[in-house]
Design a protein around this motif. Structure first.
Motif, PDB file in Angstrom:
ATOM      1  N   LYS A 133      -5.036  24.217  -4.682  1.00  0.00           N
ATOM      2  CA  LYS A 133      -5.267  24.780  -3.365  1.00  0.00           C
ATOM      3  C   LYS A 133      -4.172  24.335  -2.403  1.00  0.00           C
ATOM      4  N   ASP A 141     -10.186  18.634  -1.963  1.00  0.00           N
ATOM      5  CA  ASP A 141     -10.713  19.885  -2.504  1.00  0.00           C
ATOM      6  C   ASP A 141     -12.104  20.091  -1.892  1.00  0.00           C
ATOM      7  N   ASN A 164     -15.380  18.831  -4.142  1.00  0.00           N
ATOM      8  CA  ASN A 164     -15.491  19.154  -5.565  1.00  0.00           C
ATOM      9  C   ASN A 164     -14.997  18.008  -6.440  1.00  0.00           C
TER      10      ASN A 164
END
Length: 686
Positions: free
Chosen positions: A2, A13, A48
């Motif tokens: 990302k 994340d 996450n």
């Protein structure tokens, strides 16, 4: 991967954007409360994955380990203590089955490699290992090299690894392994960060995760000159009045002898509010279980009784769901009792749902000023030792006689070169000597705590305020006399011995049954073990003689060795009642011929081989556990069977064997199978 709005890789994340307050560089700020749960936001709810690098949690209990256990990747999580690793691996809420790697909480046997291989072959989508620090170096070899690169490696409570490295060699090897993982596949987590001086970690990313509004802790600080008396009275005050209103109490106290003193005082019927000893438990390392009155193995997340003492083994990593009153005992007098404001914060964090109250009992004594260490001085001292080792190795290698003494000379030098009992040079994973940066970290922290927290008059209060506490200071005095030390422990041991021997004579005279003794009187491990030994051997040995053997075993004890000595007596008696003309003993005596007049020297390796040969021929099961545990137990058996005497240093590890072990006072009382002595010619191998 990302990317941020600027096109650079994101450190965090994010799983739930609504729980994020801000994300600036290496710092993530989360909402204090999760609107969906009404409780403190957990990292597994907001993220996450754990980021890579050194992660500073602003608060304890944010759930970093839980996040890694929930993450969709293979994980190796290293914990500083067995209890923490076991507890987290066996949490029923883990989404993926996790495997605990360490010695069994109950039996202390190590996990078998076959269990690890079986787990690796399982169909679990992600493998999660919770590893005790000392088990890591052996465990890591069980994972195929090609698979190891798929794991994320996490060290939990990294400050514990720094501080405990002074007496636990395995901690430094954990960091060696950490540095072998790719930077993006490794993390260290702590709520009470200490700076790393290791130059290989200087460029490690420093990550901060905090809440939008930091929590303030209300702390009552009792300053006193008789900490023992103030602690005893403070505990008893919590148990005055209506028993239905009693609330649980936890005492953080890093002194086993002082814990025993406090337990005896708060169970004394002469003091108002005396507590039933059945409601008292001590959580400490398993190696110390025979040194405390009421050792307890915690396997869940709830306190076992009204009063629970915890030592430093449980100051971090322990998750307790109960609410309780916390008393933390500190003292400027002894270094092990000089808890830093960071360690006190860790202790308070054991209550995952908050505390009913937090009180610090501070016994203040003037301490000498210095010496206080600097990084430059410690590193310079370590490097000078390394230079000396290199010089000695180069010089000694020229002589065959001195070459054989290189290793022993090194050990002696490093011991003499230790600072405050902490060595500055260590052996790394490759077997090379290098600077012990973790020990330097620990020495710098101990020096800081002495200099800034316990030496100044108001140092502790100011340190607590700086760490985010609202501190209320009171001067406390106690009507109780200061605790006795060695004489108190001797008195305690004498009391336990007297109680046990009285019970044994009552059973022998048929005034009491074993059931009555166990159920009504057996309140400590010493009494329970003594009763079980008497019950086990009374059919082989005259009761009066057996009681005398138990009594003499306890009379020779030093403080804290009662259980260990009774276990050794039990082993001796096990072999004393065996028939030496059949089975294992016959084969062992065939393997080991003796010369009672002067003794015969055997190395440890020789004794282990001969023991195993005799066991194989006779069909006797060998002691289980790791190879090291097995060898240790075999040598303990040898010492229980034979009269042994250690040799001099030139003979290295081994014993002179002079004859069969004679338990003092036993030959006349043994009903069969005891040989009080024997001649060497009776035991010449076929």
């Amino acid at each position: 991967m990302k990317l941020s709005s600027e096109g650079t890789p994101r450190i965090f994340d994010i799983k739930e954007e609504d729980l994020k307050v801000s994300e600036i560089g290496n710092t993530l700020t989360l909402k204090n409360k999760n609107p969906k749960t009404g409780k403190n936001t957990k990292l597994s709810e907001a993220l996450n994955f754990l980021p890579s690098g050194i992660i500073y949690k602003a608060e304890t209990g944010m759930g970093a380990t839980t996040l890694e256990l929930n993450s969709l990747r293979n994980s190796i999580i290293v914990e500083p203590t067995r209890s923490t690793a076991f507890q987290k691996a066996n949490n029923p809420n883990n989404p993926f089955p996790a495997l605990y790697v360490g010695s069994d909480i109950k039996t202390r046997k190590g996990i078998k490699p076959s269990m690890i291989k079986s787990y690796l072959r399982s169909k679990n989508p992600f493998k999660k290992f919770l590893v005790v620090a000392e088990s890591l170096t052996k465990f890591i070899k069980q994972i195929p090299t090609k698979e190891l690169g798929t794991y994320h490696f996490t060290i939990d409570e990294s400050d514990s690894f720094q501080l405990d490295s002074t007496f636990r060699d395995g901690m430094e090897k954990c960091l060696d392994i950490y540095k072998q993982f790719e930077p993006e596949r490794r993390s260290m987590v702590t709520a009470t960060p200490l700076e790393f001086t290791d130059p290989e970690l200087l460029n490690e990313p420093k990550i901060t995760i905090r809440y939008g509004h930091g929590k303030k802790r209300d702390v009552q600080l009792f300053e006193c000159d008789n900490g023992f008396g103030v602690l005893v009275e403070s505990i008893l005050n919590k148990f005055s009045g209506d028993p239905s209103n009693f609330e649980k109490v936890v005492i953080a106290l890093n002194s086993l002898s002082l814990i025993n003193s406090v337990i005896e005082a708060i169970t004394d019927d002469k003091l108002s509010g005396g507590i039933d000893i059945a409601q008292i438990n001590v959580l400490c390392s398993s190696s110390s279980e025979d040194k405390v009155i009421k050792y307890h193995q915690l396997k869940g997340e709830h306190l076992p009784g009204l009063v629970t003492f915890i030592t430093s083994a449980f100051f971090t990593g322990l998750d307790l769901q109960d609410k309780f009153h916390l008393f933390t005992y500190v003292s400027s007098k002894e270094s092990v009792l000089r808890l830093s404001e960071k360690k006190i914060k860790q202790v308070a964090g054991r209550g995952r749902n908050g505390l009913l109250s937090e009180t610090i009992i501070y016994e203040r004594k003037d301490i000498p000023k210095g010496p206080f260490f600097s990084f430059h001085d410690l590193k310079e001292a370590a490097e000078s030792q390394l230079q000396s080792l290199n010089c000695i190795e180069k010089t000694y290698s020229k002589s065959p006689i001195m070459k054989a003494r290189i290793e022993s000379t090194f050990k002696a030098m490093l011991t003499n070169g230790a600072v405050d009992s902490s060595r500055l040079v260590r052996k790394n994973l490759k077997g090379d000597y290098s600077v012990s940066f973790l020990n330097i970290d620990a020495l710098l922290e101990y020096s800081r705590v002495a200099k800034t927290v316990y030496h100044p008059k108001n140092g502790l209060a100011e340190a607590l305020r700086t760490s985010g506490c609202v501190v209320n200071i009171s001067q406390k005095h106690s009507a109780l006399p200061p605790r006795e030390t060695d004489s108190h422990i001797a008195k305690l041991a004498s009391t336990e011995k007297k109680k046990l021997i009285t019970l044994l004579y009552n059973i022998a005279k048929r005034k009491m049954s074993f059931e009555e003794a166990y159920e009504e009187q057996a309140t400590t491990k010493v009494v329970v073990l003594g009763l079980s030994i008497f019950e086990k051997f009374r059919k082989y040995i005259d009761e009066d003689v057996l009681i005398e053997a138990i009594s003499k075993t306890l009379s020779k004890e030093r403080s804290g060795t009662s259980v260990r000595n009774l276990k050794r007596l039990e082993t001796k008696l096990d072999f004393a009642i065996q028939d030496p003309t059949t089975g294992f003993l016959k084969e062992l005596f065939q393997q080991i011929p003796l010369a009672p007049e002067k003794g015969v020297w055997y190395s440890n390796d020789d004794l282990i081989v001969k023991y195993l040969n005799a066991a194989a021929i006779s069909g006797k099961p060998i002691p289980s556990g790791t190879q090291q545990d097995m060898q240790k137990m075999i040598l303990e058996d040898i010492k229980a069977i034979f009269e042994t005497r250690s040799g001099n240093n030139n003979e290295r590890d081994g014993y002179y064997l002079k004859g069969r072990k004679i338990v003092e006072g036993l030959p006349a009382g043994l009903k069969k199978y005891f040989f009080p002595g024997f001649a060497a010619e009776d035991y010449i191998p076929d």
